[in-house]
Design a protein around this motif. Sequence first.
Motif, PDB file in Angstrom:
ATOM      1  N   LEU A  33      -2.355 -17.652  -1.557  1.00 32.78           N
ATOM      2  CA  LEU A  33      -3.339 -17.139  -2.521  1.00 32.78           C
ATOM      3  C   LEU A  33      -3.544 -15.656  -2.229  1.00 32.78           C
ATOM      4  O   LEU A  33      -3.911 -15.287  -1.111  1.00 32.78           O
ATOM      5  CB  LEU A  33      -4.660 -17.892  -2.374  1.00 32.78           C
ATOM      6  N   GLU A  34      -3.289 -14.831  -3.203  1.00 26.01           N
ATOM      7  CA  GLU A  34      -3.359 -13.380  -3.007  1.00 26.01           C
ATOM      8  C   GLU A  34      -4.380 -12.778  -3.967  1.00 26.01           C
ATOM      9  O   GLU A  34      -4.352 -13.032  -5.164  1.00 26.01           O
ATOM     10  CB  GLU A  34      -1.967 -12.761  -3.219  1.00 26.01           C
ATOM     11  N   ALA A  35      -5.265 -11.948  -3.414  1.00 25.33           N
ATOM     12  CA  ALA A  35      -6.330 -11.345  -4.219  1.00 25.33           C
ATOM     13  C   ALA A  35      -5.798 -10.338  -5.239  1.00 25.33           C
ATOM     14  O   ALA A  35      -6.266 -10.277  -6.375  1.00 25.33           O
ATOM     15  CB  ALA A  35      -7.328 -10.645  -3.295  1.00 25.33           C
ATOM     16  N   ARG A  36      -4.823  -9.548  -4.809  1.00 21.17           N
ATOM     17  CA  ARG A  36      -4.306  -8.499  -5.707  1.00 21.17           C
ATOM     18  C   ARG A  36      -3.286  -9.085  -6.680  1.00 21.17           C
ATOM     19  O   ARG A  36      -2.961 -10.274  -6.604  1.00 21.17           O
ATOM     20  CB  ARG A  36      -3.637  -7.398  -4.875  1.00 21.17           C
ATOM     21  N   ASN A  37      -2.733  -8.178  -7.520  1.00 18.51           N
ATOM     22  CA  ASN A  37      -1.656  -8.643  -8.405  1.00 18.51           C
ATOM     23  C   ASN A  37      -0.294  -8.225  -7.878  1.00 18.51           C
ATOM     24  O   ASN A  37       0.663  -8.077  -8.626  1.00 18.51           O
ATOM     25  CB  ASN A  37      -1.869  -8.121  -9.832  1.00 18.51           C
ATOM     26  N   GLY A  41       0.179  -6.106   0.675  1.00 19.77           N
ATOM     27  CA  GLY A  41      -1.057  -5.707   1.350  1.00 19.77           C
ATOM     28  C   GLY A  41      -1.131  -4.216   1.631  1.00 19.77           C
ATOM     29  O   GLY A  41      -1.186  -3.406   0.698  1.00 19.77           O
ATOM     30  N   ARG A  42      -1.063  -3.868   2.920  1.00 22.60           N
ATOM     31  CA  ARG A  42      -1.257  -2.478   3.324  1.00 22.60           C
ATOM     32  C   ARG A  42      -0.015  -1.608   3.112  1.00 22.60           C
ATOM     33  O   ARG A  42       0.109  -0.542   3.696  1.00 22.60           O
ATOM     34  CB  ARG A  42      -1.694  -2.418   4.785  1.00 22.60           C
ATOM     35  N   THR A  43       0.928  -2.097   2.321  1.00 24.41           N
ATOM     36  CA  THR A  43       2.034  -1.222   1.940  1.00 24.41           C
ATOM     37  C   THR A  43       2.179  -1.296   0.430  1.00 24.41           C
ATOM     38  O   THR A  43       1.984  -2.357  -0.163  1.00 24.41           O
ATOM     39  CB  THR A  43       3.342  -1.639   2.636  1.00 24.41           C
ATOM     40  N   ASN A 420       1.076  -4.706  17.777  1.00 28.73           N
ATOM     41  CA  ASN A 420      -0.238  -4.902  17.157  1.00 28.73           C
ATOM     42  C   ASN A 420      -0.492  -3.707  16.225  1.00 28.73           C
ATOM     43  O   ASN A 420      -0.304  -2.559  16.605  1.00 28.73           O
ATOM     44  CB  ASN A 420      -1.293  -4.949  18.273  1.00 28.73           C
ATOM     45  N   GLY A 421      -0.912  -4.006  14.996  1.00 29.86           N
ATOM     46  CA  GLY A 421      -1.226  -2.924  14.051  1.00 29.86           C
ATOM     47  C   GLY A 421      -0.068  -2.555  13.143  1.00 29.86           C
ATOM     48  O   GLY A 421      -0.229  -1.758  12.225  1.00 29.86           O
ATOM     49  N   TYR A 422       1.100  -3.133  13.398  1.00 22.08           N
ATOM     50  CA  TYR A 422       2.308  -2.752  12.653  1.00 22.08           C
ATOM     51  C   TYR A 422       2.823  -3.945  11.830  1.00 22.08           C
ATOM     52  O   TYR A 422       2.409  -5.090  12.036  1.00 22.08           O
ATOM     53  CB  TYR A 422       3.397  -2.281  13.627  1.00 22.08           C
TER      54      TYR A 422
HETATM   55  C1  LIG Z   1      -1.570   4.402   5.498  1.00 22.07           C
HETATM   56  C2  LIG Z   1      -0.933   3.350   6.360  1.00 22.07           C
HETATM   57  C3  LIG Z   1       0.165   3.677   7.125  1.00 22.07           C
HETATM   58  C4  LIG Z   1       0.762   2.708   7.949  1.00 22.07           C
HETATM   59  N1  LIG Z   1       1.939   3.007   8.573  1.00 22.07           N
HETATM   60  C5  LIG Z   1       2.665   2.005   9.132  1.00 22.07           C
HETATM   61  C6  LIG Z   1       4.022   2.215   9.506  1.00 22.07           C
HETATM   62  O1  LIG Z   1       4.578   3.290   9.251  1.00 22.07           O
HETATM   63  N2  LIG Z   1       4.680   1.190  10.133  1.00 22.07           N
HETATM   64  C7  LIG Z   1       4.096  -0.025  10.352  1.00 22.07           C
HETATM   65  O2  LIG Z   1       4.738  -0.918  10.915  1.00 22.07           O
HETATM   66  N3  LIG Z   1       2.817  -0.255   9.958  1.00 22.07           N
HETATM   67  C8  LIG Z   1       2.114   0.714   9.328  1.00 22.07           C
HETATM   68  N4  LIG Z   1       0.862   0.472   8.852  1.00 22.07           N
HETATM   69  C9  LIG Z   1       0.223  -0.823   9.171  1.00 22.07           C
HETATM   70  C10 LIG Z   1       0.821  -1.956   8.336  1.00 22.07           C
HETATM   71  O3  LIG Z   1       0.765  -1.611   6.990  1.00 22.07           O
HETATM   72  C11 LIG Z   1       0.014  -3.226   8.631  1.00 22.07           C
HETATM   73  O4  LIG Z   1       0.066  -3.510  10.010  1.00 22.07           O
HETATM   74  C12 LIG Z   1       0.556  -4.467   7.931  1.00 22.07           C
HETATM   75  O5  LIG Z   1       0.874  -4.193   6.598  1.00 22.07           O
HETATM   76  C13 LIG Z   1      -0.493  -5.573   8.016  1.00 22.07           C
HETATM   77  O6  LIG Z   1      -0.027  -6.749   7.409  1.00 22.07           O
HETATM   78  P1  LIG Z   1      -0.966  -8.035   7.323  1.00 22.07           P
HETATM   79  O7  LIG Z   1      -0.198  -9.066   6.603  1.00 22.07           O
HETATM   80  O8  LIG Z   1      -1.510  -8.348   8.650  1.00 22.07           O
HETATM   81  O9  LIG Z   1      -2.237  -7.577   6.454  1.00 22.07           O
HETATM   82  P2  LIG Z   1      -2.315  -6.972   4.980  1.00 22.07           P
HETATM   83  O10 LIG Z   1      -1.111  -6.174   4.667  1.00 22.07           O
HETATM   84  O11 LIG Z   1      -3.624  -6.276   4.891  1.00 22.07           O
HETATM   85  O12 LIG Z   1      -2.310  -8.245   4.037  1.00 22.07           O
HETATM   86  C14 LIG Z   1      -3.483  -8.976   3.761  1.00 22.07           C
HETATM   87  C15 LIG Z   1      -3.395  -9.515   2.350  1.00 22.07           C
HETATM   88  O13 LIG Z   1      -4.539 -10.330   2.109  1.00 22.07           O
HETATM   89  C16 LIG Z   1      -5.008 -10.087   0.796  1.00 22.07           C
HETATM   90  N5  LIG Z   1      -6.422 -10.475   0.734  1.00 22.07           N
HETATM   91  C17 LIG Z   1      -7.485  -9.851   1.267  1.00 22.07           C
HETATM   92  N6  LIG Z   1      -8.618 -10.539   1.015  1.00 22.07           N
HETATM   93  C18 LIG Z   1      -8.253 -11.631   0.306  1.00 22.07           C
HETATM   94  C19 LIG Z   1      -8.989 -12.731  -0.254  1.00 22.07           C
HETATM   95  N7  LIG Z   1     -10.309 -12.842  -0.120  1.00 22.07           N
HETATM   96  N8  LIG Z   1      -8.293 -13.665  -0.935  1.00 22.07           N
HETATM   97  C20 LIG Z   1      -6.944 -13.582  -1.071  1.00 22.07           C
HETATM   98  N9  LIG Z   1      -6.210 -12.557  -0.567  1.00 22.07           N
HETATM   99  C21 LIG Z   1      -6.857 -11.610   0.125  1.00 22.07           C
HETATM  100  C22 LIG Z   1      -4.777  -8.595   0.616  1.00 22.07           C
HETATM  101  O14 LIG Z   1      -4.769  -8.227  -0.755  1.00 22.07           O
HETATM  102  C23 LIG Z   1      -3.426  -8.400   1.291  1.00 22.07           C
HETATM  103  O15 LIG Z   1      -2.367  -8.573   0.408  1.00 22.07           O
HETATM  104  C24 LIG Z   1       0.219   1.401   8.030  1.00 22.07           C
HETATM  105  C25 LIG Z   1      -0.893   1.070   7.251  1.00 22.07           C
HETATM  106  C26 LIG Z   1      -1.452   2.028   6.412  1.00 22.07           C
HETATM  107  C27 LIG Z   1      -2.576   1.620   5.516  1.00 22.07           C
END
Ligand SMILES: Cc1cc2nc3c(=O)[nH]c(=O)nc-3n(C[C@H](O)[C@H](O)[C@H](O)COP(=O)(O)OP(=O)(O)OC[C@H]3O[C@@H](n4cnc5c(N)ncnc54)[C@H](O)[C@@H]3O)c2cc1C
Length: 446
Positions: A33-37, A41-43, A420-422
Amino acid sequence: MEKRYDVVIIGAGFAGLAAGLSLKKNGFKTVILEARNRVGGRTETKWLEDGTQIDLGGQWLGPTQDRMYELAAQYDVPTFPSQLFGKGQYHYLDDVHDQEPEEMLELFEVIDELADQVNLDYPHKSPNIANQDRMTLASWLNLQTKDEEVAGFVGRMLAGGLLASDAGEVSLFQMLYYIKAGNGVQSLLGAKGGAQQDRIVGGPQAIAEKMADDYGSVFFEQIVKGVSKNEEGYLVETRVGELYLTTQVLIAVPPTVVNSKITFTPELPVWKKKTLQSILPGSASKYHAVYEQPFWRESGLSGQRNMSEGLIIESLDNSLVDQKKGILTFFVYGIDSIQLSKLSEEEQKARLIEELVKLYGEQARNPEHFITQDWNEEPFTNGCFSGHFTPGGFIKYGEFLQSNVEGIHFAGTETATIWNGYFEGAVRSGEREAQKIMMKKEVKLV
Ligand SMILES: Cc1cc2nc3c(=O)[nH]c(=O)nc-3n(C[C@H](O)[C@H](O)[C@H](O)COP(=O)(O)OP(=O)(O)OC[C@H]3O[C@@H](n4cnc5c(N)ncnc54)[C@H](O)[C@@H]3O)c2cc1C
């Protein structure tokens, strides 16, 4: 009538997608289930009219991020080396230098030595956590050097460049944990041989989209608002009123978004609730200035600059391989990013262009495009790059980072012990939780 799944995954970032693929491969009926379209996420990749790729969020891969390289290869998404031509520059002591201050490099070595002692799997058992987690990075740096500018500069490079925060708001231990998880300071800050070594054709979102196609059942615009326990398992409810019944919920959403968007019935136990509440995201805005050509290369410069003062902490050449355009990408972090977000986009642009002109000269004044991405404003991300514990948080809650609550599992890059964080950490965290689910008995609902 509710839909029934073995596992309901919340969030289609890299963690959720990796978990979904693992579970699907092993015969589980799951849904994301994804909130956005969109996924990723963070990319997110933005395309200019002429086809120029702009990576609004995460963008780089580097050595030892093995799962990400494997996924890129598996889905035929090519990578390319970050464009490095010429020398980088460092602005400090009111002058421009070809190298970091010597004392900064010495401090990096000390930090690496301390980071080596961190126990990533059991952080609360790390030898010096009691002192290191109560002290901020800024206060530690001020004890290490008499040179305030060096202390400030190191703080900006580490707390800013890596956690998008201020050195006064993260603990020394949090910094060390992150550094150990990413193989050391030079690995994290470096381009060739470091975390900024490679980019991805189409951006990381290209990989996320292929993962989603392979997986199949991502439901978009499904903002999860509640998870409640009943006699059969868990009922997951979205804002549009859809109900999903399952025995296992896998939450792959940033901790701060879990806190603000999802209600649990019954409430999560105190230890888990407080763990999630103690993890705060950094604050970052990412900017791109696109020029007719990479004019800085004419004078033998790589375009990469690090500044001990000013809004821009780091800027770099983010141009693509086969394109003539010159792209400068730069970041504003921490309190500066929050302050800047009070201004309109035009006002932000005016302030930042003035800084670029000071750094790169008059040629930087009129970019063809100026693109702003403020991750603080994204309601389903709430800041970036990732979340980190507030000082003292690791001591109290570090041991619960990866702990689950019965059938409720927590993934996401914030829970990773490697990178962590990537993206790499995100993928590994999703696969880790999928594995835990597969080890359980009586998961199958369907
Ligand atoms: C500007 C920037 C630069 C970065 N640079 C790098 C890089 O160069 N290399 C690297 O490895 N990492 C980088 N990162 C970090 C990397 O983007 C994150 O570590 C990674 O994308 C996190 O993935 P995730 O799946 O944990 O979380 P997310 O990508 O945050 O995914 C979470 C998902 O949950 C969804 N969601 C949230 N709330 C709800 C809800 N209530 N119901 C349903 N869906 C929901 C969101 O829409 C999202 O799609 C960067 C991040 C940013 C923002």
